[in-house]
Motif scaffolding. Structure first.
Motif: not given
Length: 254
Positions: A57-63
């Motif tokens: 989830x954190x990675x998808x927000x960042x991208x």
């Protein structure tokens, strides 16, 4: 090519009864991706399923992957990530990704929670006040990063010292000190965000050191970028691995 039994079982654990349109229109692609992301990759990580979903989830927000985030948020809540944990991942992204990029994810998170019958607002998680946020933030920084920000404040030109103040009272005092996630989780999520967005190698190295300082070892971070590889791609994954090896060379004690 067919989807392996392991990949199918791991996929079904996250998405029970999910009917994939891509499985109908792009069966070869789905078989390739699912076999990799839900079988091969998972053979090389010891992250729990909840840890995997949180860093994803954190990675998808960042991208800026809002559609995939919405799908993964449903899966995360299904396997036991709490609404408060999900919200805190979004909030923790703000000082590192910026509200301009996080705003849509806040709205989508609210929509998903309401759809699932979760009453909003959730219980507040702030642990600081306007009066003590600088002090508490500075204490948190010293726990995870030593005296780096203190030295930054001492050496910065007068017209730039406010950035060091902001790191203490806003970045850490307002966000990092919140409840819902502990400090080890927050530092690992920050590592995941910085690795995923790319272009922030200096900050990534700093937070690799922070992770080690508070007990998140090198293998945990390797496991994290292994899980993220199917979503963030090889260039960002290998860049993160290079930064990790630069801070902690192979064979060196952590």
């Amino acid at each position: 090519m067919s989807i392996s039994k392991t990949a199918q079982a791991n996929h079904d654990q996250l998405f029970p009864n999910h009917q994939s349109t891509l499985k109908e229109t792009d069966p070869e692609f789905i078989a390739i991706f699912d076999n990799f992301a839900f079988d091969e990759v998972l053979q090389y990580t010891q992250l729990t399923i909840k840890q995997r979903m949180k860093v994803t989830l954190a990675a998808l927000i960042a991208m800026q992957c809002v559609n995939e985030y919405k799908i993964m948020l449903h899966a995360a809540l299904h396997i036991g990530v709490t609404p408060i944990e999900a919200k805190e991942i979004v909030y923790q992204a703000v000082p590192y990704v910026g509200l301009g990029k996080v705003f849509d994810f806040s709205q989508v998170t609210n929509d998903v929670l309401i759809e699932r019958g979760v009453p909003l607002p959730l219980e507040g998680q702030s642990t600081t006040t306007r009066e003590n946020r600088y002090e508490k933030g500075a204490e948190a920084i010293r726990r995870v990063a030593g005296d780096k920000v203190d030295k930054m404040y001492e050496t910065m030109p007068e017209n730039q010292k406010h950035f060091a103040v902001f790191l203490a009272d806003n970045c850490f005092g307002d966000y990092f000190t919140r409840g819902g996630l502990d400090e080890n989780e927050r530092e690992l999520l920050i590592f995941a965000m910085l690795a995923s967005m790319g272009g922030a190698d200096q900050q990534l190295k700093g937070h690799i050191a922070n992770n080690i300082q508070i007990g998140n070892d090198k293998q945990l971070m390797i496991d994290t970028i292994t899980v993220l590889l199917p979503y963030i791609g090889y260039p960002r994954t290998l860049t993160a691995l290079n930064c990790l090896n630069e801070i902690i060379p192979e064979g060196e004690n952590e």
